[in-house]
Write a protein that holds these residues in place. Sequence first.
Motif, PDB file in Angstrom:
ATOM      1  N   TYR A  82       0.826  -1.203   0.000  1.00  0.00           N
ATOM      2  CA  TYR A  82       0.000   0.000   0.000  1.00  0.00           C
ATOM      3  C   TYR A  82       0.865   1.260   0.000  1.00  0.00           C
ATOM      4  N   HIS A  83       1.938   1.236   0.792  1.00  0.00           N
ATOM      5  CA  HIS A  83       2.841   2.384   0.809  1.00  0.00           C
ATOM      6  C   HIS A  83       3.507   2.575  -0.558  1.00  0.00           C
ATOM      7  N   ALA A  84       3.956   1.475  -1.162  1.00  0.00           N
ATOM      8  CA  ALA A  84       4.610   1.567  -2.471  1.00  0.00           C
ATOM      9  C   ALA A  84       3.626   2.065  -3.528  1.00  0.00           C
ATOM     10  N   ALA A  85       2.383   1.603  -3.466  1.00  0.00           N
ATOM     11  CA  ALA A  85       1.381   2.052  -4.428  1.00  0.00           C
ATOM     12  C   ALA A  85       1.091   3.543  -4.262  1.00  0.00           C
ATOM     13  N   ALA A  86       1.041   4.012  -3.016  1.00  0.00           N
ATOM     14  CA  ALA A  86       0.791   5.435  -2.776  1.00  0.00           C
ATOM     15  C   ALA A  86       1.925   6.292  -3.334  1.00  0.00           C
ATOM     16  N   VAL A  87       3.174   5.882  -3.099  1.00  0.00           N
ATOM     17  CA  VAL A  87       4.323   6.636  -3.607  1.00  0.00           C
ATOM     18  C   VAL A  87       4.339   6.610  -5.129  1.00  0.00           C
ATOM     19  N   ALA A  88       4.090   5.439  -5.715  1.00  0.00           N
ATOM     20  CA  ALA A  88       4.083   5.329  -7.177  1.00  0.00           C
ATOM     21  C   ALA A  88       2.974   6.184  -7.784  1.00  0.00           C
ATOM     22  N   ASN A  89       1.826   6.227  -7.140  1.00  0.00           N
ATOM     23  CA  ASN A  89       0.718   7.028  -7.661  1.00  0.00           C
ATOM     24  C   ASN A  89       1.066   8.518  -7.643  1.00  0.00           C
ATOM     25  N   VAL A  90       1.739   8.958  -6.575  1.00  0.00           N
ATOM     26  CA  VAL A  90       2.148  10.365  -6.500  1.00  0.00           C
ATOM     27  C   VAL A  90       3.136  10.691  -7.614  1.00  0.00           C
ATOM     28  N   LEU A  91       4.126   9.843  -7.811  1.00  0.00           N
ATOM     29  CA  LEU A  91       5.134  10.104  -8.839  1.00  0.00           C
ATOM     30  C   LEU A  91       4.522  10.090 -10.239  1.00  0.00           C
ATOM     31  N   LEU A  92       3.599   9.169 -10.474  1.00  0.00           N
ATOM     32  CA  LEU A  92       2.996   9.074 -11.804  1.00  0.00           C
ATOM     33  C   LEU A  92       1.987  10.187 -12.044  1.00  0.00           C
ATOM     34  N   ARG A  93       1.340  10.664 -10.989  1.00  0.00           N
ATOM     35  CA  ARG A  93       0.448  11.818 -11.143  1.00  0.00           C
ATOM     36  C   ARG A  93       1.236  13.074 -11.532  1.00  0.00           C
ATOM     37  N   LEU A  94       2.506  13.100 -11.179  1.00  0.00           N
ATOM     38  CA  LEU A  94       3.359  14.253 -11.480  1.00  0.00           C
ATOM     39  C   LEU A  94       4.152  14.075 -12.764  1.00  0.00           C
ATOM     40  N   THR A  95       3.713  13.173 -13.633  1.00  0.00           N
ATOM     41  CA  THR A  95       4.423  12.954 -14.896  1.00  0.00           C
ATOM     42  C   THR A  95       4.530  14.234 -15.704  1.00  0.00           C
ATOM     43  N   TRP A  96       3.472  15.041 -15.695  1.00  0.00           N
ATOM     44  CA  TRP A  96       3.501  16.286 -16.469  1.00  0.00           C
ATOM     45  C   TRP A  96       4.585  17.231 -15.953  1.00  0.00           C
ATOM     46  N   VAL A  97       4.893  17.163 -14.651  1.00  0.00           N
ATOM     47  CA  VAL A  97       5.967  17.993 -14.101  1.00  0.00           C
ATOM     48  C   VAL A  97       7.314  17.524 -14.632  1.00  0.00           C
ATOM     49  N   TRP A  98       7.525  16.201 -14.645  1.00  0.00           N
ATOM     50  CA  TRP A  98       8.809  15.684 -15.129  1.00  0.00           C
ATOM     51  C   TRP A  98       8.992  16.022 -16.609  1.00  0.00           C
ATOM     52  N   LEU A  99       7.927  15.933 -17.397  1.00  0.00           N
ATOM     53  CA  LEU A  99       8.023  16.283 -18.808  1.00  0.00           C
ATOM     54  C   LEU A  99       8.261  17.782 -19.000  1.00  0.00           C
ATOM     55  N   LEU A 100       7.666  18.584 -18.127  1.00  0.00           N
ATOM     56  CA  LEU A 100       7.866  20.028 -18.205  1.00  0.00           C
ATOM     57  C   LEU A 100       9.314  20.392 -17.879  1.00  0.00           C
ATOM     58  N   LEU A 101       9.877  19.743 -16.861  1.00  0.00           N
ATOM     59  CA  LEU A 101      11.279  19.984 -16.521  1.00  0.00           C
ATOM     60  C   LEU A 101      12.207  19.497 -17.622  1.00  0.00           C
ATOM     61  N   LEU A 102      11.843  18.371 -18.248  1.00  0.00           N
ATOM     62  CA  LEU A 102      12.651  17.864 -19.347  1.00  0.00           C
ATOM     63  C   LEU A 102      12.638  18.831 -20.527  1.00  0.00           C
ATOM     64  N   ALA A 103      11.457  19.407 -20.812  1.00  0.00           N
ATOM     65  CA  ALA A 103      11.373  20.379 -21.894  1.00  0.00           C
ATOM     66  C   ALA A 103      12.175  21.633 -21.577  1.00  0.00           C
ATOM     67  N   ARG A 104      12.311  21.950 -20.291  1.00  0.00           N
ATOM     68  CA  ARG A 104      13.076  23.125 -19.882  1.00  0.00           C
ATOM     69  C   ARG A 104      14.571  22.895 -20.038  1.00  0.00           C
ATOM     70  N   TRP A 105      15.012  21.686 -19.636  1.00  0.00           N
ATOM     71  CA  TRP A 105      16.437  21.404 -19.633  1.00  0.00           C
ATOM     72  C   TRP A 105      16.921  20.800 -20.951  1.00  0.00           C
ATOM     73  N   TRP A 106      16.033  20.096 -21.651  1.00  0.00           N
ATOM     74  CA  TRP A 106      16.428  19.411 -22.878  1.00  0.00           C
ATOM     75  C   TRP A 106      15.298  19.528 -23.893  1.00  0.00           C
ATOM     76  N   PRO A 107      15.107  20.691 -24.483  1.00  0.00           N
ATOM     77  CA  PRO A 107      13.962  20.909 -25.384  1.00  0.00           C
ATOM     78  C   PRO A 107      13.923  19.942 -26.558  1.00  0.00           C
ATOM     79  N   ARG A 108      15.075  19.632 -27.107  1.00  0.00           N
ATOM     80  CA  ARG A 108      15.098  18.736 -28.271  1.00  0.00           C
ATOM     81  C   ARG A 108      14.659  17.326 -27.894  1.00  0.00           C
ATOM     82  N   GLY A 109      15.121  16.854 -26.755  1.00  0.00           N
ATOM     83  CA  GLY A 109      14.739  15.508 -26.331  1.00  0.00           C
ATOM     84  C   GLY A 109      13.288  15.412 -25.912  1.00  0.00           C
ATOM     85  N   ALA A 110      12.760  16.493 -25.333  1.00  0.00           N
ATOM     86  CA  ALA A 110      11.375  16.473 -24.880  1.00  0.00           C
ATOM     87  C   ALA A 110      10.397  16.370 -26.032  1.00  0.00           C
TER      88      ALA A 110
END
Length: 290
Positions: A178-206
């Motif tokens: 249950y703890h692992a599922a909660a942590v994984a859900n939080v990280l996956l809900r924030l996928t748009w943040v990781w993609l946004l940071l990737l576009a900021r640091w590596w626009p071509r790769g994003a």
Amino acid sequence: PFHRVRFSDFFLADQLTSVTSMLYDSQFILCTWRLVELPELCVEARAVGLPVLSNYPGVVRLVQCLWRLASEHPRDWGHLINLGKYLSGLVADAFKLLFSAAKHRKASAAYIYNMNILWIVTQLIATLYKLYWDLFRDWSLFEALHQDRSEHDDADASHTHSWFHLRIRRLYPHAWMYHAAAVANVLLRLTWVWLLLLARWWPRGAASPVVLLVGPCLEVGRRALWNVFRLENEQVNNCGKFRVLKSVPQLVLRSAEEAEVVSPVMPPSSGPRTGHPEEGERIEMGFTAL
């Protein structure tokens, strides 16, 4: 959505909210296979039309929440809170649409910047809203704590004010799941943040096709994880308006001439069940409609 909303109805609609990219990408299918012969229509649909279509599942869920709020008795105001979750997502998508349209039409830099900030702020609010609803309502990992503790007098009183202690009734054997599922859900809900940071640091790769594919795939994986614990919560806490029982209580007949007690399902010698089960012991729970 304009009929009695059952569990299967809103469960299926929730699945559709995770595959909205499929609706968005239908534009590429129509234009690539030349089913649409108007290039300008393809461009406009990509910028404006299909983002609206991709929000259709969220609109369906919003109407379902409104319908349940109006039709169910006694009225459950939790549907109104759930409606707010989908409304916050639609507002965030609206600002994303305005941001994309501004870039497409080459608006002023100040306007594009403001739309970008508004989209990020509303998307963050919607994400936090959804995270709360996932963990505390759809999965009931922590919210059911006070109710569970009140049913078990021998529970440790030091945990009665902790929001981050798992509920007692669980189907899966290990708490770390249950703890692992909660942590994984939080990280996956924030996928748009990781993609946004990737576009900021590596626009071509994003902008690469691989990265564009990873985002929807992660959301599908998150939805699969959500399904597992959503159904587990439905089984344990019985959200379908039934009551979970470990034994059926004795029923006393009303007739004075037939004053007798109907034998319970469980043997009388077993007695009531309280507290935690013994290690290695399986508990079978039955359902009865009230």
